[in-house]
Write an enzyme that holds these catalytic residues in place. Sequence first.
Site, PDB file in Angstrom:
ATOM      1  N   ASP A 258       0.936  -1.086  -0.004  1.00 21.90           N
ATOM      2  CA  ASP A 258       0.039   0.045  -0.130  1.00 21.90           C
ATOM      3  C   ASP A 258       0.952   1.274   0.173  1.00 21.90           C
ATOM      4  O   ASP A 258       1.950   1.114   0.088  1.00 21.90           O
ATOM      5  CB  ASP A 258      -0.789  -0.235   1.128  1.00 21.90           C
ATOM      6  CG  ASP A 258      -2.036   0.946   1.025  1.00 21.90           C
ATOM      7  OD1 ASP A 258      -2.066   1.876  -0.145  1.00 21.90           O
ATOM      8  OD2 ASP A 258      -3.108   0.734   1.737  1.00 21.90           O
TER       9      ASP A 258
HETATM   10  C1  NOJ Z   1      -3.939   4.228   0.252  1.00 17.22           C
HETATM   11  C2  NOJ Z   1      -5.110   3.329   0.427  1.00 17.22           C
HETATM   12  O1  NOJ Z   1      -5.139   2.509   1.801  1.00 17.22           O
HETATM   13  C3  NOJ Z   1      -5.391   2.125  -0.720  1.00 17.22           C
HETATM   14  O2  NOJ Z   1      -6.845   1.519  -0.760  1.00 17.22           O
HETATM   15  C4  NOJ Z   1      -5.212   2.698  -2.263  1.00 17.22           C
HETATM   16  O3  NOJ Z   1      -5.321   1.810  -3.214  1.00 17.22           O
HETATM   17  C5  NOJ Z   1      -3.710   3.473  -2.263  1.00 17.22           C
HETATM   18  N1  NOJ Z   1      -3.655   4.260  -1.080  1.00 17.22           N
HETATM   19  C6  NOJ Z   1      -3.580   3.952  -3.509  1.00 17.22           C
HETATM   20  O4  NOJ Z   1      -4.379   5.172  -3.728  1.00 17.22           O
END
Ligand code: NOJ
Length: 763
Positions: A291
């Site tokens: 993530d």
């Molecule tokens: C953080 C989030 O937790 C995740 O769900 C998302 O896909 C990513 N950022 C990318 O934007």
Amino acid sequence: MIQFKHLLAAVGLACCLCPENMQAAQQSEDSKMDQFISELMGKMTLREKLGQLNLPSGGDMTTGLVQNSPLADAIRKQEIGGFFNVMGVEKIRELQRIAVEETRLKIPLVVGMDVIHGYKTVFPIPLAMSCSWDTVAVSRAASIAAKEASADGISWTFSPMVDIARDARWGRIAEGNGEDPYLGAAMTRAYVQGYQGNNLKKSDEHIMSCVKHFAFYGASESGRDYNLADMSRIRMYNEYMAPYRAAVEAGAGSVMSSFNTVDGVPATANKWLLTDLLRNEWGFNGLLVTDYNSIGEMNTHGVAPLKEATARALNAGTDMDMVSYGFLNTLEESLKEGTVTEERINEACRRVLEMKYRLGLFDDPYKYCQPERAKKDLFTKENRSVARQIAAETFVLLKNDNGVLPLKKQGRIALIGPMGDARNNMCGMWSGTCDTDQHGTLLEGLRAAVGSQAEILYAKGSNIYYDELTERGATGVRPLQRGDNKQLLEEALQTAAKADVIVAALGECSEMSGESASRTDIRIPDAQQDLLKALKATGKPVILLLFAGRPLDLTWEANNIPAILNVWFGGSETGDAVADVLFGKVSPSGKLTTTFPRSVGQVPIYYSQVNTGRPDPNPNEFNRFQSNYIDCRNDGLYPFGYGMSYTTFEYGEMRLSQEVMPKGGNIKVTVTVKNAGNYDADEIVQLYLRDCYADIARPVKELKGFQRISLKKGESREITFTLTDEHLKYYNSELKYGYDPGDFQVMIGPNSRDVQTKTFKAE
Ligand code: NOJ
């Protein structure tokens, strides 16, 4: 809905045609891929390989600036494998051109985006989608999202989010499929199928899915985002794993690890989770991405600074680094120091290249960059009409005293509340890809529906919160124009005075759920509470049209307001879809996939509780030394699976084909459901099981089957579920998967509370 069913049936048929041939074709395709990638990797330097593992966020830029952007620079240096968060096919095409024309190896880029519930045509938020219990519709919505995103340069979506969530304080409960692993797994399969289709390599209308967040992110302690999630293995395996595993089995091309720690180790670097379980036990062979900056965050977790964190993440099984730049900038040194191996770097690089190969990007790097498609495939009339139809399926009628709903198209109807005319707030969280100025408002939807038959009056009535600062936090990127608290209320009461009936459109605004949107008070915000009380005091019938991204505590509303229709956030077509249901063109059919608590003190709350050694003998009074509360019942206000209709469904007596399930055999469970009311409508028939005695304490009931059916008024249908020993299995105290012969209860009903029960024995 019906036509979607045919579509999936046809797809299903095509998949099953000849498994042996398909397997052989797959093997030959895989060996072609291996050879292609080995040859390519033979030409790559270590630095180029590390470049493939790097996934930065693009950030917005104007079309003219693409050539000179930092992203273009990084591409020319072969320092990135792809990027995300760049919108617009022209820009993306130019970046892809730089990759395949201005670099030594001409490796195409993969382009990600959070396409969570639609792209330009926006569907309801995922929690709402799950309340349709309509896997065919979910698959259809995902395939439309894929078609639109792929027309605009996107090849990879960070969806579905399949984290089981049982704590309404956690804002991200809005992004998933609710509290139940069985339903969650069914929804997950539908999303993956919809995004990826049946031949990703050949299709330019499907994109790669990334299931997230692996794992257990939905159990963030105290509902606070990014907090730790800590639980026993038994709970992981029996209650949280099923959706992730379903994604792997459905062929999801990629998995995103979660921000939280698992057993103290950040998921990003948790070898047990990423390699032992996901790769070795489940056989996942796709790409594993972190993530956002979660390798970098291992520093603030207090686990390791960037270089060490990066080595740990790689060694644990991570292939691609989202945003932290640890893979690109520290692995060379770590390799020299011997904390990582070249073999593991090669393996990660291979996975990134395989992803691109599977997407068909080596055949045609521009397959997702066709400006002509972007001109015709986005926000089409057809897509919007599907979105409208699906949105109506997701609304949940929580209360309808004396059949107040549906409304008649007559007289004067007062639409009052901050969500009544809030064009930029209909879609809910994670809808940054859409153009909200093209969406209708609720007011417009209602006016269009009644035409000249009735008059729709409108007043905003209140701000979201009295306090401006709190409101600013709550509305985030989708601010609403504020008015004077007192004046808004006065206007609302003047408008209400002129009307025959009041529709109060209020609750949460769009950005009050989703990432970084936790709440400790899960009631309707203060200013709107007071508005609703004042509207009730007028003595006119009030219908609460509830906007929400999470289960709310509606105890006051349930006691005081005659009708409550929960419309969540219905997407770009909300206005029309709400009108369809409000005026009875469509009967509501959504059923809750999360328990609605009576108070925030009950959360986490879910229907599949264990009995405990001291189950509450009487919910109507406090029972000392039993498992209950002094000041509140145990059960939720609205149970899992609950939702009313304009019609009434009558369930006949459940029948079992036999009372003993022989080893390897099955039992058929049959019930007749009749539409005994005055509206054609859909019903969701639910089947639950209870294992009476087992190696470990098992839940009082668990969903094991459901069927969504359409019945014309007066029509009856016999519904059959076939239970096999697969339905009885669970992970025991040694984490062995199997079942204990003995007594089981089977329950059928319209929700998890109002069930009829029969017992059978499994041999
Ligand atoms: C953080 C989030 O937790 C995740 O769900 C998302 O896909 C990513 N950022 C990318 O934007």
